[in-house]
Design an enzyme around this catalytic site. Structure first.
Site, PDB file in Angstrom:
ATOM      1  N   HIS A 330      42.125  34.380  38.679  1.00 59.30           N
ATOM      2  CA  HIS A 330      41.327  34.568  37.457  1.00 59.30           C
ATOM      3  C   HIS A 330      41.302  35.984  37.073  1.00 59.30           C
ATOM      4  O   HIS A 330      41.554  36.943  38.058  1.00 59.30           O
ATOM      5  CB  HIS A 330      39.947  33.961  37.638  1.00 59.30           C
ATOM      6  CG  HIS A 330      39.167  34.453  38.847  1.00 59.30           C
ATOM      7  ND1 HIS A 330      38.465  35.666  38.675  1.00 59.30           N
ATOM      8  CD2 HIS A 330      39.008  33.893  39.842  1.00 59.30           C
ATOM      9  CE1 HIS A 330      37.734  35.783  39.672  1.00 59.30           C
ATOM     10  NE2 HIS A 330      38.095  34.744  40.620  1.00 59.30           N
ATOM     11  N   CYS A 348      39.636  34.352  46.034  1.00 64.93           N
ATOM     12  CA  CYS A 348      40.650  34.027  44.949  1.00 64.93           C
ATOM     13  C   CYS A 348      41.456  35.345  44.615  1.00 64.93           C
ATOM     14  O   CYS A 348      41.224  36.120  45.440  1.00 64.93           O
ATOM     15  CB  CYS A 348      39.618  33.890  43.514  1.00 64.93           C
ATOM     16  SG  CYS A 348      38.486  32.468  43.371  1.00 64.93           S
TER      17      CYS A 348
END
Length: 400
Positions: A330, A348
């Site tokens: 992201h 992430c």
């Protein structure tokens, strides 16, 4: 009156006469026989010269009359040998007629719609034999009563297109104990040859994946004939499930937590090389797992919370989920100074919002994301989809 003398025939002449008669009998011309029989033996003639009787209709009813606990998906049919079906109905206990199909030659009737659970069905009809006589068709049977019916859901859908790492997942809402029986009712057909196998990842979930990534542009058809299938312990499938979908182009992400790069390859050609920041390595709870992940979903924005690490409702842009353990690719502007240099995230892969948008637009559910370099490995505890973390021989061992 003169004496009457008897006329005697010499024995040699008498013997010659007998031979002549016998010879005449043995050498009778076949032309006379052919004229009478056309040169063919009469197959309808018995040894006594009488026509052999034609056989009566032989009727076979499946299941046998009186059968109980019949699966609704079992073969339901009537066949007639040495005759044809004249008329036939199959009705349930309320008198409702069940649809069926009679073969063009009139010898076979087959079921034309699913039967219900816990119902009694009755045959009524007639067949006519080659002997010209009519014979009744009758009998009844009762379908099984499940202890409960079990539903199942699919992760793939009709008309959808998926990436080359997409597994097929069937999830049941109750445990399956007869895994082998269920697996026999699952079929995957492909437009090109693809080696693959089912694997039971839990008592409620079975996955199919190819040995290697799917060939691009493969057409895939899944048929799960679950209705009427025993799942064990008296449970039966509630409905069949099917899906027809397509595998799209090949896009593979290759990321390395040590080089801090995330590269995108389309049809084996690199199309992007982004600086990235992965999970902080000093904390095992924040390390980005190594292994082949699978893109699961995409979100323009996504709100992230992790009370253990004291953050809540942090909204990030262009979020692509790559596992069920909370790992995403992201955008995250605050970590731009670290991207390409250090790993600072909570697991992430952080990209700049601009780069995240480029990747987001190219990503497809089912795309593989291969991550290397970290101390943690993707595994069963990470949930869907860890399929590619299982070596092929171990995957085959999970088949029923």
């Amino acid at each position: 009156m003169g004496e009457k003398r008897s006329r005697r025939v010499p024995m040699a002449l008498l013997a010659a006469g007998i031979v002549a008669v016998l010879g005449l009998t043995a050498c009778t011309s076949s032309g006379d026989e052919d004229a009478a029989t056309n040169g063919k033996p009469d197959s309808t003639q018995s040894p006594s010269g009488q026509a052999a009787p034609k056989p009566p209709a032989k009727i076979t009813v499946e299941p046998a009359s009186g059968a109980a606990d019949v699966s609704p998906s079992a073969p339901i049919r009537v066949t007639v040998a040495d005759g044809t079906i004249q008329q036939l109905t199959l009705t349930n206990q309320t008198g409702k007629q069940v649809a069926g199909n009679l073969s063009p030659d009139g010898t076979t009737w087959t079921l034309g719609e699913p039967l219900g659970y816990s119902k009694t069905y009755t045959w009524a009809g007639t067949a006519k034999g080659t002997d010209g006589k009519t014979a009744p068709i009758s009998g009844s049977f009762t379908t099984v009563t499940p202890t409960r019916t079990v539903d199942a859901s699919l992760n793939v859908g009709d008309g959808k297109t998926y990436g080359v790492a997409m597994p097929i997942a069937i999830t049941f809402d109750r445990d399956v104990t007869d895994k082998a029986g269920v697996q026999k009712m699952l079929t995957v057909n492909t437009s090109v040859p693809v080696e693959g196998s089912w694997a039971w990842l839990s008592d409620r979930q079975v996955h199919w994946r190819p040995k290697d990534y799917w060939p691009p542009n493969t057409q895939v058809s899944l048929v799960a004939k679950l209705y009427g299938t025993s799942l064990g312990d008296g449970r039966y499938g509630a409905e069949d499930r099917t899906a027809n979908f397509t595998i799209g182009r090949s896009q593979v992400v290759r990321a390395n937590t040590q080089t801090h790069r995330l590269q995108v390859f389309v049809n084996n050609q690199m199309t992007a090389d982004f600086p990235a920041s992965f999970g902080l390595e000093s904390d095992p709870g924040r390390v980005t797992n190594s292994g082949t992940h699978v893109v699961m979903s995409k979100h323009d924005t996504y709100s992230m919370s992790n009370p253990k690490y004291h953050y809540e409702n942090v909204v990030v842009p262009w979020a692509v989920r790559i596992s069920n353990n909370g790992e995403f690719i992201h955008g995250y502007a605050p970590s731009i100074p670290d991207q390409g240099k250090r790993n600072v995230s909570h697991g992430c892969a952080n990209l700049s919002p601009a780069n995240a948008k480029i990747y987001f637009d190219s990503a497809m559910t089912g795309d593989p994301v291969e991550i290397a370099g970290s101390t943690n490995q993707l595994g069963p505890e990470d949930g869907d989809y860890y399929d590619w973390a299982v070596p092929w021989d171990q995957w085959l061992a999970k088949s029923a």
